[in-house]
Design a protein around this motif. Structure first.
Motif, short mmCIF file in Angstrom:
data_model
loop_
_atom_site.label_atom_id
_atom_site.label_comp_id
_atom_site.label_asym_id
_atom_site.label_seq_id
_atom_site.Cartn_x
_atom_site.Cartn_y
_atom_site.Cartn_z
N ASN A 475 2.33 -8.34 4.40
CA ASN A 475 2.78 -9.72 4.51
C ASN A 475 3.20 -10.09 5.93
N ASN A 476 3.14 -9.14 6.88
CA ASN A 476 3.45 -9.43 8.29
C ASN A 476 2.14 -9.51 9.07
N SER A 477 1.40 -10.59 8.84
CA SER A 477 0.05 -10.68 9.40
C SER A 477 0.07 -10.82 10.92
N ILE A 478 -0.95 -10.24 11.54
CA ILE A 478 -1.11 -10.29 13.00
C ILE A 478 -2.27 -11.22 13.32
N ASN A 479 -2.05 -12.14 14.26
CA ASN A 479 -3.08 -13.09 14.66
C ASN A 479 -4.05 -12.39 15.61
N LYS A 492 -4.12 -1.87 10.39
CA LYS A 492 -4.76 -0.76 9.70
C LYS A 492 -6.28 -0.84 9.91
N GLY A 493 -6.87 0.29 10.30
CA GLY A 493 -8.30 0.34 10.54
C GLY A 493 -8.69 0.09 11.98
N VAL A 494 -7.72 -0.27 12.82
CA VAL A 494 -8.01 -0.57 14.23
C VAL A 494 -7.53 0.58 15.11
N MET A 532 -8.87 -4.32 7.16
CA MET A 532 -8.00 -5.07 8.05
C MET A 532 -7.44 -6.33 7.40
N ARG A 533 -8.16 -6.92 6.47
CA ARG A 533 -7.89 -8.27 5.98
C ARG A 533 -6.44 -8.51 5.56
N PRO A 534 -5.79 -7.58 4.84
CA PRO A 534 -4.41 -7.87 4.40
C PRO A 534 -3.41 -7.97 5.56
N TYR A 535 -3.81 -7.52 6.73
CA TYR A 535 -2.87 -7.43 7.84
C TYR A 535 -3.10 -8.48 8.93
#
Length: 538
Positions: A475-479, A492-494, A532-535
């Motif tokens: 829930n702490n999304s990164i732009n 995650k995944g990066v 990555m999508r949830p983040y």
């Protein structure tokens, strides 16, 4: 055929008579390189020499004995005086355009004929012969000292020493003069202009001196100047296009008037952007290039200048030696190979001078570092840290094998890539290396006599840099359009490569309009996007 010839067409020069006058100024000769323009302009304005009728100077044409006699007589302002009535040489005819000049030059003892009574007006002049006629004409006396390794015992030894002692020539960077080689029009003109005008003279190079390595502060990019003990000059990379003027000014302030080896580690703009300006301001002995092409306009402009100015161009193989100074051994430990991307094509050099060793690897990444480890002894006192300190380079195995005592980071402060990566800084600090940074220190100058090493600045007093926190909660999304390198690594995944590729994509194409557009980024596919999508957000 070389790489540049595959891309560009060589400009041909129509060869005409040397001495016909043309209604041009020296600055307009299209084939005169920038580094020779002042001297050619001086001779042109002094009525010593003129271009060809087609508007060119014939820069690379070998100069003939008759042409040299004409220039010398004009330079000494002897034309128009008394001339022997009868030809002094069997092959000089009255009425030829060089008749008077040859007669006057010979009468004054500047240039002689041969034992068979001939002058051989169309014979090419050698560098040794050039040294004799200029040294005699201007009364240049030699001083004691060791000048060039290939002149002892030659007829021209004392004359070449006269040129060297009086600032007319420094010879070649390998300590030779090459007295038996032909001399071309622009080289003869430069030697003559130096004899005529002290402002063009060069400072003689000491036979043996300390070696210096200058790490230039060019922001987010690389540029490294190496001056070998015998005065050879190597410039490795030239930063971005905005760095060109700074590099030119720096080199001139350092007393550099030519670059023996100009090394383009690879074709990215932050390594070759300033090269065009450098090449326009200095004589270049040879360009060394990775051989892996790029489609950027910066790269095309770089190749075009090389081709139009006939600058020698070499794509080295791994294991080749770079010959420039007998005191220094330089091995190419990486170069472009089929299938390489630009970073991994980087020309990497391992330099050894007595007990001192230095390694520069461009932007070569971990897999190429492992090849270097497997193929060479790359232990080095000084490491120019690969890829500006990116995590894609400087693997643990590589750093352990290099085992540097000093590490130099070249990068721009606050860059969007997050260079240098904290992991790389920590690895090198744990290795025991003193750390230097162009962003912190500015221009860094290393001096070595082959044993001791000194720097002009103190080490970068950075502490161990804390590593990024683990991946955030969903829930702490990164732009992904605004996140910097370190923040992207939290997704995650990066990993490091994907983070850099995201930034490269944004810089080239602007903000992502949809999350699905990430599929266009190298190393990102549908599975990674879903991870990555949830983040993330846009």
């Amino acid at each position: 055929m070389s790489l540049r010839k595959k891309i560009l067409t060589t400009m041909t020069v129509f060869l005409c008579s040397f001495l016909f006058f043309s209604n041009v100024s020296a600055a307009t000769f299209p084939d005169v390189p920038t580094w020779a323009d002042d001297e050619i302009s001086y001779l042109f304005n002094s009525d010593v020499t003129n271009g060809y009728p087609n508007g060119t100077f014939g820069t690379n044409d070998n100069i003939k004995r008759s042409e040299a006699a004409v220039m010398l007589v004009r330079a000494k302002k002897l034309d128009g005086g008394s001339t022997p009535a009868e030809p002094m040489f069997s092959d000089i005819r009255k009425g030829s355009f060089y008749y008077e000049a040859v007669q006057i030059a010979a009468e004054n003892g500047f240039i002689n004929g041969f034992s068979d009574g001939a002058f051989r007006p169309n014979e090419t002049l050698t560098r040794g012969q050039m040294a004799k006629i200029i040294s005699v004409a201007y009364g240049l006396n030699a001083k004691s000292g060791n000048y060039f390794s290939d002149i002892p015992g030659t007829f021209a030894e004392k004359y070449i020493e006269g040129l060297a002692a009086n600032g007319i020539t420094n010879g070649y960077s390998d300590g030779t003069f090459k007295p038996n080689s032909n001399i071309n029009r622009v080289e003869f003109s430069i030697m003559l202009s130096r004899a005529m005008n002290d402002s063009f003279k060069v400072k003689p190079v000491d036979p043996v001196q300390d070696m210096k390595v200058h790490f230039l502060d060019v922001g987010q990019g690389d540029s490294t100047l190496i001056i070998t003990p015998n005065g050879g000059t190597i410039l490795v990379d030239a930063g971005s296009s905005s760095s060109g003027q700074k590099i030119v000014q720096y080199l001139k302030s350092a007393g550099i008037d030519s670059i023996d080896k100009l090394v383009a580690t690879h074709a990215h703009e932050d390594h070759i952007g300033g090269m065009l300006e450098v090449m326009q301001n200095f004589e270049i002995g040879e360009v060394i290039d990775s051989g892996i092409e790029h489609t950027s306009q910066t790269y095309i402009n770089y190749l075009t200048h090389i081709d139009n100015n006939n600058i020698p161009f070499k794509v080295p193989s791994i294991g080749d030696k770079v010959t420039i100074d007998s005191e220094v051994d330089i091995t190419v430990v990486n170069s472009g190979e089929p299938g390489d991307d630009l970073n991994n094509s980087s020309v990497a050099l391992h330099l050894v001078y007595d007990s001192f060793s230095f390694l520069v690897t461009g932007d070569a990444e971990e897999d190429k570092e492992l090849k270097m480890v497997n193929n060479f002894n790359i232990e080095s006192d000084v490491l120019q840290v690969g890829h500006h300190g990116s995590i894609t380079s400087s693997s643990d195995i590589f750093i352990n094998e290099v085992s540097p005592s000093f590490a130099i980071f070249s990068y721009g402060e606050g860059n969007s890539y997050g260079h240098p990566d904290s992991r790389v800084v920590n690895v090198l600090r744990n290795q025991g290396a003193d750390i230097y940074s162009t962003a912190y220190n500015g221009d860094i100058v290393l001096t070595t006599n082959g044993n001791s090493i000194t720097f002009n600045v103190n080490p970068w007093a950075t502490e161990i840099i804390p590593l990024p926190e683990p991946n955030p909660e969903p829930n702490n999304s990164i732009n992904i359009n605004t996140a910097d390198y370190e923040t992207l690594l939290l997704i995650k995944g990066v990993g490091p490569s994907i983070a850099e590729n995201i930034i490269d994509y944004r810089n080239r194409y602007g903000h992502f309009r949809t999350i699905e557009e990430l599929d266009n980024v190298k190393y990102i596919g549908p599975a990674t996007i879903e991870e990555m999508r949830p983040y993330i957000t846009i």
